[in-house]
Motif scaffolding. Structure first.
Motif, PDB file in Angstrom:
ATOM      1  N   UNK A  88      10.734   1.152  -3.429  1.00  0.00           N
ATOM      2  CA  UNK A  88      11.507   0.538  -2.348  1.00  0.00           C
ATOM      3  C   UNK A  88      12.048   1.622  -1.426  1.00  0.00           C
ATOM      4  N   UNK A 103      13.727  -2.421   1.669  1.00  0.00           N
ATOM      5  CA  UNK A 103      12.411  -2.899   2.068  1.00  0.00           C
ATOM      6  C   UNK A 103      11.875  -3.884   1.050  1.00  0.00           C
TER       7      UNK A 103
ATOM      8  N   UNK B  35      23.725  -7.196  -6.946  1.00  0.00           N
ATOM      9  CA  UNK B  35      22.518  -7.674  -6.303  1.00  0.00           C
ATOM     10  C   UNK B  35      21.832  -8.694  -7.218  1.00  0.00           C
ATOM     11  N   UNK B  37      17.936 -10.046  -7.946  1.00  0.00           N
ATOM     12  CA  UNK B  37      16.539  -9.701  -7.674  1.00  0.00           C
ATOM     13  C   UNK B  37      15.623 -10.673  -8.407  1.00  0.00           C
ATOM     14  N   UNK B  41      11.023  -8.841  -5.950  1.00  0.00           N
ATOM     15  CA  UNK B  41      11.346  -8.841  -4.522  1.00  0.00           C
ATOM     16  C   UNK B  41      12.401  -7.774  -4.259  1.00  0.00           C
ATOM     17  N   UNK B  42      12.733  -7.575  -3.024  1.00  0.00           N
ATOM     18  CA  UNK B  42      13.811  -6.667  -2.687  1.00  0.00           C
ATOM     19  C   UNK B  42      15.125  -7.185  -3.277  1.00  0.00           C
ATOM     20  N   UNK B  43      15.982  -6.314  -3.753  1.00  0.00           N
ATOM     21  CA  UNK B  43      17.299  -6.755  -4.217  1.00  0.00           C
ATOM     22  C   UNK B  43      18.069  -7.422  -3.088  1.00  0.00           C
ATOM     23  N   UNK B  45      21.694  -8.476  -1.768  1.00  0.00           N
ATOM     24  CA  UNK B  45      23.107  -8.185  -1.969  1.00  0.00           C
ATOM     25  C   UNK B  45      23.905  -9.483  -2.028  1.00  0.00           C
TER      26      UNK B  45
END
Lengths: 112, 113
Positions: A88, A103, B35, B37, B41-43, B45
């Motif tokens: 990432x 990302x 976070x 997740x 995928x992207x974490x 917030x």
């Protein structure tokens, strides 16, 4: 706006170099980061670059930053099977907040 | 070694049954984050604290709450977990100074049955 994009997959052969790319949109970002995430684990901070730098090298890792194009890359030299993970990129949001924008992640697969 | 610790690593809860996830840090960092997740995928917030100042993300559901009783500990409370809340929950801390670095714990994998 805040948006960080990466290609989803990358496959390389063991011993080759890997290059993972990232584009971001917040030109006021002061720090940009690369994280590695192995299956079932948290994110491991690999390296970061300050926005006034063009390049940073740390052992097998080289980070290149093109501020004009808002493009960040991570090169891994002599890629090993242990480098297989999701990578990432992240930017530190504009000053006045403590937020990091991540990302979409690039899954790197290293073939033996 | 200084680090970010999350307990438990795996948590199973029933639909609608409140659950609390814990995070502690020995880094003495001012900022702590939670976070969510899903599926690599992207974490995403949920919220963060700067010291005791709480900052909620606009799209974090009311079902998610947090407490930070002191510098070292931060808790994530899910009041009525739904099936859609099954995810990896990551705690992180941030060093604020000339160099700004964020460090993550190993995460808690939450399963909702």
């Amino acid at each position: 706006g805040e948006d960080v994009e990466q290609s989803l997959f990358l496959s390389v052969r063991e011993g080759d170099s890997s290059v993972i790319n990232c584009t971001y949109t917040d030109s006021s970002s002061t720090y940009l980061y690369w994280y590695k995430q192995e299956p079932g684990a948290g994110l491991q901070l690999l390296t970061y670059i300050f926005s006034n730098m063009d390049m940073k090298q740390d052992q097998r890792l080289t980070v290149l930053l093109n501020k004009k194009d808002k493009h960040l890359s991570l090169r891994i030299a002599d890629t090993q099977t242990g480098d297989s993970a999701i990578y990432f990129c992240a930017e530190r949001a504009a000053s006045g907040t403590y937020k990091y924008i991540f990302g979409t992640g690039t899954r790197l697969k290293v073939l033996a | 070694d200084a680090m970010v610790i999350q307990n438990p690593r795996y948590q199973v809860t029933q639909f609608g049954k409140p659950v609390t996830l814990s995070c502690s840090q020995t880094l003495n960092h001012n900022v702590m984050y939670w976070y969510q997740q899903k599926s690599s995928q992207a974490p995403k917030l949920l919220f963060h604290y700067y010291d005791k100042d709480f900052n909620n993300e606009a799209d974090t559901p009311d079902n998610f709450q947090s407490r930070r009783p002191n510098t070292s500990f931060c808790f994530l409370d899910i009041r009525s977990p739904g099936l859609g809340d099954a995810a990896m929950y990551l705690c992180a801390t941030s060093r604020e100074g000339l160099v700004k670095e964020q460090y993550f714990g190993p995460g808690t994998r939450l399963t909702v049955t």
